[in-house]
Design a protein around this motif. Structure first.
Motif, PDB file in Angstrom:
ATOM      1  N   VAL A   1       0.713  -1.248  -0.020  1.00 53.21           N
ATOM      2  CA  VAL A   1      -0.100  -0.112   0.240  1.00 53.21           C
ATOM      3  C   VAL A   1       0.762   1.092  -0.065  1.00 53.21           C
ATOM      4  O   VAL A   1       1.935   0.879   0.289  1.00 53.21           O
ATOM      5  N   PHE A   2       0.579   2.042  -0.520  1.00 53.98           N
ATOM      6  CA  PHE A   2       1.295   3.365  -0.517  1.00 53.98           C
ATOM      7  C   PHE A   2       1.025   4.670   0.661  1.00 53.98           C
ATOM      8  O   PHE A   2      -0.887   5.050  -0.314  1.00 53.98           O
ATOM      9  N   VAL A   3       1.189   5.070   1.275  1.00 51.26           N
ATOM     10  CA  VAL A   3       0.496   5.995   2.554  1.00 51.26           C
ATOM     11  C   VAL A   3       1.584   7.322   2.500  1.00 51.26           C
ATOM     12  O   VAL A   3       2.632   7.085   2.517  1.00 51.26           O
ATOM     13  N   GLN A   4       1.057   8.400   3.243  1.00 54.86           N
ATOM     14  CA  GLN A   4       1.555   9.530   3.117  1.00 54.86           C
ATOM     15  C   GLN A   4       2.709   8.675   4.254  1.00 54.86           C
ATOM     16  O   GLN A   4       2.350   9.367   5.548  1.00 54.86           O
ATOM     17  N   GLU A   5       4.558   9.834   3.910  1.00 57.72           N
ATOM     18  CA  GLU A   5       4.978   9.438   5.351  1.00 57.72           C
ATOM     19  C   GLU A   5       4.591  10.541   6.594  1.00 57.72           C
ATOM     20  O   GLU A   5       4.025  11.251   6.601  1.00 57.72           O
ATOM     21  N   GLY A   6       4.588  10.042   7.313  1.00 59.74           N
ATOM     22  CA  GLY A   6       4.542  10.487   8.404  1.00 59.74           C
ATOM     23  C   GLY A   6       3.124  10.378   9.212  1.00 59.74           C
ATOM     24  O   GLY A   6       2.084  11.245  10.042  1.00 59.74           O
ATOM     25  N   PHE A   7       2.397  10.163   7.991  1.00 64.41           N
ATOM     26  CA  PHE A   7       0.733   9.813   8.303  1.00 64.41           C
ATOM     27  C   PHE A   7       0.651   8.165   9.774  1.00 64.41           C
ATOM     28  O   PHE A   7       1.404   7.796  10.003  1.00 64.41           O
ATOM     29  N   PRO A   8       0.165   8.282  10.392  1.00 63.94           N
ATOM     30  CA  PRO A   8       0.049   7.420  11.295  1.00 63.94           C
ATOM     31  C   PRO A   8      -0.257   5.730  10.630  1.00 63.94           C
ATOM     32  O   PRO A   8      -0.985   6.321  10.060  1.00 63.94           O
ATOM     33  N   LEU A   9       0.158   4.763  11.334  1.00 63.60           N
ATOM     34  CA  LEU A   9       0.271   3.539  11.020  1.00 63.60           C
ATOM     35  C   LEU A   9      -1.429   3.230  10.397  1.00 63.60           C
ATOM     36  O   LEU A   9      -2.057   2.137   9.906  1.00 63.60           O
ATOM     37  N   ARG A  10      -2.539   4.041  11.577  1.00 64.27           N
ATOM     38  CA  ARG A  10      -3.980   3.315  11.361  1.00 64.27           C
ATOM     39  C   ARG A  10      -4.437   3.586   9.567  1.00 64.27           C
ATOM     40  O   ARG A  10      -4.829   3.114   9.183  1.00 64.27           O
ATOM     41  N   ALA A  11      -3.837   4.770   9.115  1.00 62.13           N
ATOM     42  CA  ALA A  11      -3.984   5.123   7.578  1.00 62.13           C
ATOM     43  C   ALA A  11      -3.076   3.382   6.752  1.00 62.13           C
ATOM     44  O   ALA A  11      -4.068   3.127   5.991  1.00 62.13           O
TER      45      ALA A  11
ATOM     46  N   ALA B   1       3.177  -6.214  18.850  1.00 63.15           N
ATOM     47  CA  ALA B   1       2.486  -4.776  17.406  1.00 63.15           C
ATOM     48  C   ALA B   1       2.470  -3.751  17.756  1.00 63.15           C
ATOM     49  O   ALA B   1       3.823  -3.194  19.044  1.00 63.15           O
ATOM     50  N   LEU B   2       2.159  -3.133  16.376  1.00 68.82           N
ATOM     51  CA  LEU B   2       2.816  -2.183  16.140  1.00 68.82           C
ATOM     52  C   LEU B   2       1.414  -0.720  16.541  1.00 68.82           C
ATOM     53  O   LEU B   2       0.294  -1.227  16.368  1.00 68.82           O
ATOM     54  N   ALA B   3       1.830   0.523  17.184  1.00 67.94           N
ATOM     55  CA  ALA B   3       0.390   1.123  17.844  1.00 67.94           C
ATOM     56  C   ALA B   3       0.274   1.624  16.109  1.00 67.94           C
ATOM     57  O   ALA B   3       0.231   2.012  15.987  1.00 67.94           O
ATOM     58  N   ASP B   4      -1.425   2.015  16.469  1.00 68.23           N
ATOM     59  CA  ASP B   4      -2.488   2.818  15.261  1.00 68.23           C
ATOM     60  C   ASP B   4      -1.767   3.986  15.120  1.00 68.23           C
ATOM     61  O   ASP B   4      -1.451   4.555  13.593  1.00 68.23           O
ATOM     62  N   SER B   5      -1.115   5.063  15.788  1.00 66.56           N
ATOM     63  CA  SER B   5      -0.897   5.900  15.944  1.00 66.56           C
ATOM     64  C   SER B   5       1.035   6.844  15.980  1.00 66.56           C
ATOM     65  O   SER B   5       0.857   7.473  15.534  1.00 66.56           O
ATOM     66  N   GLU B   6       1.689   4.978  16.127  1.00 68.80           N
ATOM     67  CA  GLU B   6       2.485   6.022  15.304  1.00 68.80           C
ATOM     68  C   GLU B   6       2.402   5.624  13.549  1.00 68.80           C
ATOM     69  O   GLU B   6       1.968   5.548  12.961  1.00 68.80           O
ATOM     70  N   ALA B   7       3.670   6.779  13.415  1.00 69.72           N
ATOM     71  CA  ALA B   7       4.056   7.344  11.785  1.00 69.72           C
ATOM     72  C   ALA B   7       4.134   6.698  11.397  1.00 69.72           C
ATOM     73  O   ALA B   7       5.847   6.268  11.413  1.00 69.72           O
ATOM     74  N   VAL B   8       4.039   6.620  10.201  1.00 72.62           N
ATOM     75  CA  VAL B   8       4.948   6.381   8.985  1.00 72.62           C
ATOM     76  C   VAL B   8       6.215   6.247   8.618  1.00 72.62           C
ATOM     77  O   VAL B   8       6.105   7.916   8.025  1.00 72.62           O
ATOM     78  N   SER B   9       7.329   5.930   8.507  1.00 73.28           N
ATOM     79  CA  SER B   9       8.041   6.428   8.076  1.00 73.28           C
ATOM     80  C   SER B   9       9.059   5.079   7.410  1.00 73.28           C
ATOM     81  O   SER B   9       8.703   3.893   7.117  1.00 73.28           O
ATOM     82  N   ALA B  10      10.177   5.398   6.528  1.00 74.15           N
ATOM     83  CA  ALA B  10      11.133   4.182   6.158  1.00 74.15           C
ATOM     84  C   ALA B  10      11.529   3.250   7.042  1.00 74.15           C
ATOM     85  O   ALA B  10      11.106   2.527   6.426  1.00 74.15           O
ATOM     86  N   ARG B  11      11.653   3.752   8.949  1.00 74.07           N
ATOM     87  CA  ARG B  11      11.515   1.947   9.282  1.00 74.07           C
ATOM     88  C   ARG B  11      10.546   1.369   9.163  1.00 74.07           C
ATOM     89  O   ARG B  11      10.078   0.392   9.759  1.00 74.07           O
ATOM     90  N   LEU B  12       9.188   1.694   9.580  1.00 75.04           N
ATOM     91  CA  LEU B  12       8.091   0.790   8.893  1.00 75.04           C
ATOM     92  C   LEU B  12       7.241   0.493   7.577  1.00 75.04           C
ATOM     93  O   LEU B  12       6.144   0.749   7.737  1.00 75.04           O
ATOM     94  N   THR B  13       8.190   0.107   6.599  1.00 78.37           N
ATOM     95  CA  THR B  13       7.968  -0.225   5.046  1.00 78.37           C
ATOM     96  C   THR B  13       8.037  -1.690   5.363  1.00 78.37           C
ATOM     97  O   THR B  13       7.386  -1.993   3.806  1.00 78.37           O
ATOM     98  N   ARG B  14       8.395  -2.019   6.380  1.00 74.51           N
ATOM     99  CA  ARG B  14       8.175  -3.869   6.050  1.00 74.51           C
ATOM    100  C   ARG B  14       7.523  -3.951   7.294  1.00 74.51           C
ATOM    101  O   ARG B  14       8.242  -4.282   8.176  1.00 74.51           O
TER     102      ARG B  14
END
Length: 107
Positions: A29-39, A72-85
């Protein structure tokens, strides 16, 4: 890994989610960097052809070796390069989903 989207749009990250490591099934999926993991979870729900997946059904963790302990990761965690896998967890695999003990009623 998880490079920016091929179309060159800045800030858009490809997040790859392993659905079943043994079968090698994954989805991107493609998500804006910085958006919450909930996205990411919202996008997974949108892509479900059965329309049965709910946000609360999705538990994500950083991808790791099969059978390794994961958290498990929190829904509020910001999407970043660290969270792409990431990987999809079963409720039984998540330490955050352990049942909360209910106190016994007072006599």
């Amino acid at each position: 890994e998880g490079a920016e989207a091929a179309d060159g749009e800045r800030g858009l990250l490809e997040v790859r989610i392993m659905l079943d490591a043994e079968l090698g099934l994954e989805i991107s999926v493609f998500v804006q960097e910085g958006f919450p993991l909930r996205a990411v979870k919202e996008e997974l729900c949108r892509q479900d052809p059965t329309c049965c997946t709910r946000l609360e059904d999705i538990v994500l963790a950083l991808a790791g070796p099969v059978g390794s302990g994961v958290e498990a990761l929190a829904d509020s965690e910001a999407v970043s390069a660290r969270l792409t896998r990431l990987q999809l967890l079963d409720a039984s695999q998540s330490s955050l989903l352990a049942p909360t003990p209910v106190p016994a009623p007072a006599p």
